[in-house]
Design a protein around this motif. Structure first.
Motif, PDB file in Angstrom:
ATOM      1  N   THR B 110       0.823  -1.200   0.000  1.00  0.00           N
ATOM      2  CA  THR B 110       0.000   0.000   0.000  1.00  0.00           C
ATOM      3  C   THR B 110       0.861   1.255   0.000  1.00  0.00           C
ATOM      4  OG1 THR B 110      -1.649  -1.175   1.280  1.00  0.00           O
ATOM      5  CG2 THR B 110      -1.798   1.211   1.283  1.00  0.00           C
ATOM      6  N   VAL B 111       1.867   1.248   0.844  1.00  0.00           N
ATOM      7  CA  VAL B 111       2.724   2.421   0.973  1.00  0.00           C
ATOM      8  C   VAL B 111       3.462   2.704  -0.343  1.00  0.00           C
ATOM      9  CG1 VAL B 111       4.762   3.330   2.146  1.00  0.00           C
ATOM     10  CG2 VAL B 111       2.980   2.194   3.458  1.00  0.00           C
ATOM     11  N   LEU B 112       3.857   1.634  -1.028  1.00  0.00           N
ATOM     12  CA  LEU B 112       4.629   1.832  -2.258  1.00  0.00           C
ATOM     13  C   LEU B 112       3.767   2.328  -3.422  1.00  0.00           C
ATOM     14  CD1 LEU B 112       7.089  -1.198  -2.105  1.00  0.00           C
ATOM     15  CD2 LEU B 112       7.554   1.198  -1.621  1.00  0.00           C
ATOM     16  N   ALA B 113       2.444   2.310  -3.248  1.00  0.00           N
ATOM     17  CA  ALA B 113       1.573   2.868  -4.289  1.00  0.00           C
ATOM     18  C   ALA B 113       1.485   4.386  -4.167  1.00  0.00           C
ATOM     19  CB  ALA B 113       0.183   2.249  -4.203  1.00  0.00           C
TER      20      ALA B 113
END
Ligand SMILES: Nc1ncnc2c1ncn2[C@@H]1O[C@H](COP(=O)(O)OP(=O)(O)OP(=O)(O)O)[C@@H](O)[C@H]1O
Ligand SMILES: [Mg+2]
Lengths: 308, 268
Positions: B110-113
């Motif tokens: 999620t964070v890398l999106a």
């Protein structure tokens, strides 16, 4: 041409020896809503992940906002919102905190995050659950929260991978309305779906994908005109009698599709075709004449019915 | 362009690619706000260590000779336990907790999106573990003081020293976590930390290892123990720069590895 939000040409994605996306070309223009339709495993999610800059392309070229995902991934991601196929909410935080911290990942100030959180929870009708943990939410509520989360940075481009899977009909209609409003505001939408009515409702233009390739491209109306007849006659028979009857029905209409549970006859005049069926002495358990839909285009192009 | 090239030579690439690692710390703070019991529970383990020193060892062993000088045994062993606690806390945070977020809750996907990068995730999570660990270190010093185990005011320097120890072990621990396949792989951690605790000149001076003392140099914990102990006994030496260099090197290698692995695992 160069003002397109997304340009893909001969785009490929390969995992080890498996080719998931096999040389596709498409362009998405600003403010447009663009759909990917295709059966399970067609390569929709793989394509969306490349656009979302979380999956490096294997070959070909891809630009988003005119930028190269390989070089400017962070910059591209800061301008778009993503609704992944699986929700991936933060189970250690509450509903409101999920939105707050997500906004912080975009460097949005705390006070602004709080303001937008209140607004977005209202937008997806989850205000009364703001301080609840995420896990006990129903599947549809989680989906709505994920959609709210994707909007926290007021994206110019929104990627939605099966946005309404798992929603009840009422919630789907509400969501369609919300997405329509975003489109009115000029947000570019790119979505994948298994629902034909959703594609017809939301997409200005769509591509049908199958086995990593694009099988057809156009507006929903245009695809129906090109790949189907005006009307369709659906016939149901008692179990096990499909095959026998299919032989007798040979030659009626332009085309005939044999499904496990029914037979579809494609003809511009469905009533006329039904008359011919009766003249041949075939007596179906039930019959129905309807207009062609994207479902029929899909069936024609992929040889498969849509899977929910 | 050139200034960037110069900066690249001085600062590791991973640190430059990390623009907003503090967001991961912010997220942890948000979590601990309603899971404060978990935070508090971390204070107890080191406390038990100290009690065992106070009640147990020091009544049996009164004095110890270290670098030719005689010291109170409790003052000698307490800082070593502080270093060990910093190691344990950091490893614990960077393994089990990170594994959950990496493989199960998919937090990092999620964070890398968002605009965040793999380096942000790696550095941020390590910073989170270190921040939490430094709270415990401060509490440890206060407890030592209350028990009369502080030998020198230089003990305040033990807190930054433990930050360094925490950084080294958290980054190596997190790098290990990226290779974990299941929860049972956590067993390997104990298999490493227990020998480290026993063979890092924690409970007795290096000289006690006799001809085998060279092996102790390979223990990263030993280098931490030397510094923290020096702080409590009031002796700082130039050689401690070497001990610090070992821990810094370990931090850097661990961080680099972790960022690469997260990139490779999640951005497929
Ligand atoms: N990380 C991966 N490693 C190996 N193969 C993968 C990976 N991700 C996807 N694939 C394969 O690529 C193919 C396309 O998958 P993709 O998820 O893009 O399909 P999809 O069109 O989104 O399907 P669905 O409608 O089921 O979501 C599948 O056969 C899948 O097994
Ligand atoms: Mg998919």
């Amino acid at each position: 041409m160069s003002d397109a939000v997304i340009i893909a040409s001969d785009l490929r994605k390969q995992f080890d020896n498996f080719v998931a996306v096999d040389g596709i070309d498409f362009e998405v223009r600003p403010g447009e809503s663009f759909g990917f339709l295709g059966p399970n495993g067609a390569g929709k999610t793989s394509t969306m992940r490349m656009i979302g800059c979380v999956s490096p392309i294997t070959s070909g070229s891809l630009t988003v906002f005119g930028l190269d995902p390989n070089v400017d991934g962070s910059e591209i991601r800061s301008r778009m919102g993503v609704v992944p196929q699986s929700d991936q909410l933060d189970p250690e935080l509450t509903v409101a905190e999920n939105l707050l911290i997500y906004g912080r990942y975009f460097d949005i100030s705390r006070s602004e995050c709080r303001r937008r959180t209140v607004e977005l929870l209202d937008f997806v009708q989850l205000s009364d659950r703001a301080n609840d943990q995420v896990d006990p939410l129903s599947g549809g509520m989680k989906r709505r929260l994920t959609i709210a989360r994707s909007l926290i940075n007021e994206p110019e481009l929104l990627l939605l991978d099966e946005p309404t899977t798992g929603l009840d009909p009422q919630a789907r209609h509400v969501l369609w309305d919300r997405l329509y409003r975003l489109k009115q505001r000029g947000v570019t939408l790119v979505l994948t779906t298994h629902y034909m009515d959703e594609a017809e409702q939301l997409c200005d233009r769509l591509v049908v994908m199958d086995e990593g390739r694009i099988a057809a491209e156009g507006s929903p109306r245009n695809l129906i005109d090109r790949y189907s007849t005006r009307e369709v006659l659906e016939l149901r028979f008692a179990i096990g009698e499909n095959d026998a009857n299919a032989a007798t029905l040979e030659g009626i209409g332009e085309r005939c599709e044999l499904l496990p549970d029914r037979i579809l006859i494609y003809d511009d005049d469905g009533e006329e075709a039904l008359g011919e069926v009766h003249r041949r002495g075939v007596d179906p358990v039930a019959s129905l004449v309807r207009r062609s839909s994207l479902e029929d285009v899909f069936l024609r192009l992929t040889g498969r019915a849509l899977v929910d | 362009m050139t200034s960037r090239a110069i900066a690249l030579r001085i600062v590791p690439v991973e640190l430059l690619a990390a623009r907003r690692p503090q967001r991961m710390v912010e997220r942890s703070v948000m979590f601990y706000r309603h899971a404060w019991l978990i935070l508090v529970s971390g204070f107890f383990e080191p406390l038990l260590y100290l009690l065992s020193v106070q009640v147990g060892f020091s009544s049996l062993i009164g004095e110890v000779t270290y670098d030719g000088v005689s010291y109170d045994y409790a003052e000698f062993v307490a800082p070593a336990l502080m270093a060990a606690a910093a190691m344990n806390g950091a490893i614990f945070d960077a393994t089990g907790n990170v594994f959950e977020k990496l493989r199960h809750s998919k937090l990092y996907d999620t964070v890398l999106a968002t605009p965040m990068t793999a380096s942000d995730v790696a550095l941020g999570e390590i910073m989170g573990a270190v921040t939490r660990g430094s709270l415990y270190s401060i509490a440890f010093v206060i407890t030592m003081w209350a028990m009369g185990l502080v030998g020198s005011p230089l003990i305040v320097l033990a807190v930054p020293a433990c930050v360094l120890i925490g950084f080294a072990f958290a980054s190596v621990g997190m790098a290990f976590t990226t290779y974990m396949r299941s929860w049972s792989d956590l067993e390997y951690i104990n298999a490493v930390t227990l020998p480290l605790l026993l063979f890092s000149a924690t409970f007795y001076p290096l000289s006690a290892y006799g001809g085998w003392s060279w092996i102790v140099y390979f223990s990263p914990l030993y280098h931490g123990v030397v510094i923290v102990r020096g702080c409590n006994l009031g002796v700082l030496e130039w050689s401690m720069l070497g001990n610090m260099a070992v821990l810094l090197g370990l931090s850097w290698v661990g961080l680099r590895f972790t960022a690469r692995r997260i990139d490779g695992l999640l951005l497929t």
